[in-house]
Design a protein around this motif. Structure first.
Motif, PDB file in Angstrom:
ATOM      1  N   SER A 263      21.820  18.352 -11.362  1.00 21.94           N
ATOM      2  CA  SER A 263      22.667  17.968 -10.226  1.00 21.94           C
ATOM      3  C   SER A 263      22.423  16.516  -9.850  1.00 21.94           C
ATOM      4  N   TRP A 264      23.135  16.054  -8.823  1.00 16.28           N
ATOM      5  CA  TRP A 264      22.898  14.716  -8.293  1.00 16.28           C
ATOM      6  C   TRP A 264      21.487  14.588  -7.746  1.00 16.28           C
ATOM      7  N   SER A 265      21.020  15.622  -7.071  1.00 19.47           N
ATOM      8  CA  SER A 265      19.658  15.581  -6.537  1.00 19.47           C
ATOM      9  C   SER A 265      18.619  15.513  -7.633  1.00 19.47           C
ATOM     10  N   ASP A 266      18.950  16.086  -8.769  1.00 19.17           N
ATOM     11  CA  ASP A 266      18.015  16.110  -9.893  1.00 19.17           C
ATOM     12  C   ASP A 266      17.812  14.725 -10.498  1.00 19.17           C
ATOM     13  N   MET A 267      18.702  13.778 -10.195  1.00 15.58           N
ATOM     14  CA  MET A 267      18.569  12.418 -10.722  1.00 15.58           C
ATOM     15  C   MET A 267      17.627  11.551  -9.889  1.00 15.58           C
ATOM     16  N   ILE A 268      17.226  12.052  -8.722  1.00 17.75           N
ATOM     17  CA  ILE A 268      16.442  11.253  -7.780  1.00 17.75           C
ATOM     18  C   ILE A 268      14.971  11.599  -7.900  1.00 17.75           C
ATOM     19  N   ALA A 269      14.130  10.589  -8.084  1.00 13.51           N
ATOM     20  CA  ALA A 269      12.677  10.763  -8.042  1.00 13.51           C
ATOM     21  C   ALA A 269      12.202  10.491  -6.628  1.00 13.51           C
ATOM     22  N   SER A 270      11.403  11.399  -6.085  1.00 14.37           N
ATOM     23  CA  SER A 270      10.944  11.261  -4.703  1.00 14.37           C
ATOM     24  C   SER A 270       9.468  11.590  -4.623  1.00 14.37           C
ATOM     25  N   ASP A 271       8.767  10.895  -3.726  1.00  6.55           N
ATOM     26  CA  ASP A 271       7.339  11.179  -3.552  1.00  6.55           C
ATOM     27  C   ASP A 271       7.123  12.388  -2.654  1.00  6.55           C
TER      28      ASP A 271
ATOM     29  N   GLU B 239       0.831  -1.210   0.000  1.00  6.13           N
ATOM     30  CA  GLU B 239       0.000   0.000   0.000  1.00  6.13           C
ATOM     31  C   GLU B 239       0.862   1.255   0.000  1.00  6.13           C
ATOM     32  N   ARG B 240       1.931   1.248   0.805  1.00  3.46           N
ATOM     33  CA  ARG B 240       2.855   2.395   0.823  1.00  3.46           C
ATOM     34  C   ARG B 240       3.491   2.588  -0.544  1.00  3.46           C
ATOM     35  N   ARG B 241       3.830   1.491  -1.161  1.00  2.00           N
ATOM     36  CA  ARG B 241       4.492   1.586  -2.459  1.00  2.00           C
ATOM     37  C   ARG B 241       3.561   2.152  -3.526  1.00  2.00           C
ATOM     38  N   VAL B 242       2.317   1.705  -3.526  1.00  2.00           N
ATOM     39  CA  VAL B 242       1.340   2.237  -4.474  1.00  2.00           C
ATOM     40  C   VAL B 242       1.136   3.729  -4.240  1.00  2.00           C
ATOM     41  N   ARG B 243       1.026   4.116  -2.965  1.00  2.00           N
ATOM     42  CA  ARG B 243       0.824   5.528  -2.643  1.00  2.00           C
ATOM     43  C   ARG B 243       1.997   6.383  -3.120  1.00  2.00           C
ATOM     44  N   ARG B 244       3.219   5.879  -2.948  1.00  2.00           N
ATOM     45  CA  ARG B 244       4.389   6.634  -3.384  1.00  2.00           C
ATOM     46  C   ARG B 244       4.434   6.770  -4.900  1.00  2.00           C
ATOM     47  N   LEU B 245       4.084   5.707  -5.594  1.00  2.00           N
ATOM     48  CA  LEU B 245       4.060   5.771  -7.059  1.00  2.00           C
ATOM     49  C   LEU B 245       3.017   6.772  -7.536  1.00  2.00           C
ATOM     50  N   GLU B 246       1.859   6.776  -6.894  1.00  2.00           N
ATOM     51  CA  GLU B 246       0.820   7.728  -7.280  1.00  2.00           C
ATOM     52  C   GLU B 246       1.297   9.162  -7.069  1.00  2.00           C
TER      53      GLU B 246
ATOM     54  N   LEU C 120      12.297  -3.624 -20.175  1.00  2.00           N
ATOM     55  CA  LEU C 120      12.803  -2.335 -19.710  1.00  2.00           C
ATOM     56  C   LEU C 120      12.363  -1.185 -20.604  1.00  2.00           C
ATOM     57  N   ASP C 121      11.876  -1.483 -21.805  1.00  2.00           N
ATOM     58  CA  ASP C 121      11.431  -0.434 -22.717  1.00  2.00           C
ATOM     59  C   ASP C 121      10.099   0.177 -22.288  1.00  2.00           C
ATOM     60  N   GLN C 122       9.425  -0.437 -21.327  1.00  2.00           N
ATOM     61  CA  GLN C 122       8.169   0.095 -20.823  1.00  2.00           C
ATOM     62  C   GLN C 122       8.432   1.221 -19.828  1.00  2.00           C
ATOM     63  N   ASP C 123       7.417   2.038 -19.620  1.00  2.00           N
ATOM     64  CA  ASP C 123       7.502   3.091 -18.611  1.00  2.00           C
ATOM     65  C   ASP C 123       7.378   2.446 -17.237  1.00  2.00           C
ATOM     66  N   ALA C 124       8.406   2.577 -16.423  1.00  2.00           N
ATOM     67  CA  ALA C 124       8.476   1.847 -15.157  1.00  2.00           C
ATOM     68  C   ALA C 124       7.378   2.261 -14.185  1.00  2.00           C
ATOM     69  N   VAL C 125       7.121   3.554 -14.067  1.00  2.00           N
ATOM     70  CA  VAL C 125       6.110   4.019 -13.116  1.00  2.00           C
ATOM     71  C   VAL C 125       4.735   3.490 -13.494  1.00  2.00           C
ATOM     72  N   ARG C 126       4.407   3.551 -14.768  1.00  2.00           N
ATOM     73  CA  ARG C 126       3.092   3.083 -15.214  1.00  2.00           C
ATOM     74  C   ARG C 126       2.931   1.592 -14.958  1.00  2.00           C
ATOM     75  N   VAL C 127       3.955   0.799 -15.335  1.00  2.00           N
ATOM     76  CA  VAL C 127       3.866  -0.653 -15.172  1.00  2.00           C
ATOM     77  C   VAL C 127       3.794  -1.035 -13.698  1.00  2.00           C
ATOM     78  N   CYS C 128       4.672  -0.481 -12.893  1.00  2.00           N
ATOM     79  CA  CYS C 128       4.703  -0.846 -11.477  1.00  2.00           C
ATOM     80  C   CYS C 128       3.435  -0.403 -10.760  1.00  2.00           C
ATOM     81  N   HIS C 129       2.940   0.775 -11.091  1.00  2.00           N
ATOM     82  CA  HIS C 129       1.703   1.240 -10.458  1.00  2.00           C
ATOM     83  C   HIS C 129       0.547   0.311 -10.807  1.00  2.00           C
TER      84      HIS C 129
END
Length: 375
Positions: free
Chosen positions: A102-110, A9-16, A321-330
């Motif tokens: 920057s390095w921070s710009d490479m990180i996706a965060s919820d 549930e936490r993972r789904v919420r973070r992806l959303e 890996l050619d798929q969009d990771a966020v869409r597939v995982c969500h």
């Protein structure tokens, strides 16, 4: 089951939230800019020393942590280096810790989540506060990577110099080899490796893993499981193509340091995400001898094979890996959440003496039970 349900549930919420705040797309955009503006490597080459057993365990599995982005950051650092440097090139930091590109710009965060209200805190929904959060994640990753060896500083994966008061000078950090700092006075600064034919030397990660967001959304245990399968597929390419590769319990624990639950759950999620698939059933006459416990690579020609048993065999699918990771995982994790909720409702109904229902009336692409054998 309750823990699995809450974690999913936490993972789904973070992806959303990552979809809502656009952080996943923005981070992938930063990585694509590095790739297109650099050498455009088809694969990122990783020294297998990152996966090998060392004194006290495995370096990689020490980064399989429930919190933080240490493993993600280290892989991103290898990606950035190989986009910029040729084989043999020595790493030096050319990026700031925060700001555009920057390095921070490479990180996706919820963002920062308030558990009491069940909402994301207003200050991290965008703007400067979100950037500060990513910066703190990068700094935390550098601390973890420097301390990953515990009492073995020679196994550190980064080195952060100290100021006159002992404070960490994060912008001046140095990236170290996959095997660690080394035992000499001068640290083993990271250099870009040549892709070696032997899997005990290197393993490769397709660039799509970074460009399409998989590095951002896979859990550390899923990444470790996936890398172990990639090593096996490189060690036995014909078997991988014909009948799949597998891991016995001893090899999984002794060679890769993966716990049984992490391996099983990692394989199941990778199957759901379309990054691996079940191989065809093993043909009669195929050997099924486990690896020797003290060897780095598998040996199916031992003179005294152990009792035969049928492990699950997998094939790695790079096309996934050619798929969009966020869409597939969500999508897949949402389906899994529905299945876990149905199971929890069934358990509660039984406790209350209600009628029993078929929790799995029809598989809809979500959770499926899988039994793994252990030797």
């Amino acid at each position: 089951m309750a823990d699995a349900r809450a974690a999913n549930e936490r993972r789904v919420r973070r992806l959303e939230q990552m979809k809502t705040n656009g952080s996943a797309g923005a981070a992938s955009g930063t990585l694509k800019a590095f790739w297109h503006g650099g050498r455009k490597p088809a694969h990122i080459v990783v020294r297998s020393a990152l996966l090998k057993r060392v004194e006290g365990g495995n370096i990689l599995t020490r980064l399989v942590l429930p919190r933080g982005v240490a493993l993600r950051f280290y892989l991103l650092a290898l990606f950035e280096a190989q986009c910029r440097l040729a084989v043999g090139g020595q790493w030096e930091n050319v990026l700031p810790l925060s700001g555009p590109g920057s390095w921070s710009d490479m990180i996706a965060s919820d963002g920062a989540y308030d558990g009491k209200s069940g909402t994301y805190m207003r200050g991290t929904r965008g703007g400067r506060a979100a950037e500060d959060l990513r910066l703190r994640q990068v700094q935390g990753a550098l601390r973890t990577l420097e301390e990953v060896g515990g009492e073995r500083p020679d196994q550190a994966l980064v080195e952060v110099p100290r100021g006159p008061r002992g404070q960490r000078l994060y912008p001046s950090f140095r990236l170290l080899q996959e095997s660690g700092r080394g035992s000499h006075q001068s640290p083993d600064i990271y250099t870009v490796p040549t892709d070696h034919w032997h899997p005990s030397r290197t393993v490769t990660i397709p660039a799509a893993f970074f460009l399409n967001g998989w590095v951002q959304v896979l859990s550390p245990s899923e990444v470790a499981t996936w890398l172990a399968l990639r090593v096996l597929s490189k060690w036995a390419p014909e078997k991988h193509q014909e009948s799949g590769v597998f891991l016995y319990g001893d090899a999984r624990k002794q060679q890769f340091g993966l716990r049984r639950d992490a391996w099983e759950d990692g394989c199941q999620r990778l199957l759901n995400f379309g990054l691996i698939r079940f191989a065809r059933p093993m043909k009669d006459g195929d050997p099924a001898v486990p690896p020797t416990p003290n060897s780095w690579l598998m040996d199916f020609d031992q003179p005294e094979p152990r009792e035969r048993y049928e492990p699950h065999r997998y094939q790695v699918i790079d096309e996934g890996l050619d798929q969009d990771a966020v869409r597939v995982c969500h999508r897949e994790l949402t389906l899994r959440q529905h299945a876990l909720d149905r199971r929890a409702a069934e358990v509660q109904s039984r406790k209350n003496g209600g009628p029993q229902q078929d929790v799995w009336p029809q598989w809809d692409g979500g959770e499926r039970e899988m039994r793994f054998e252990e030797v």
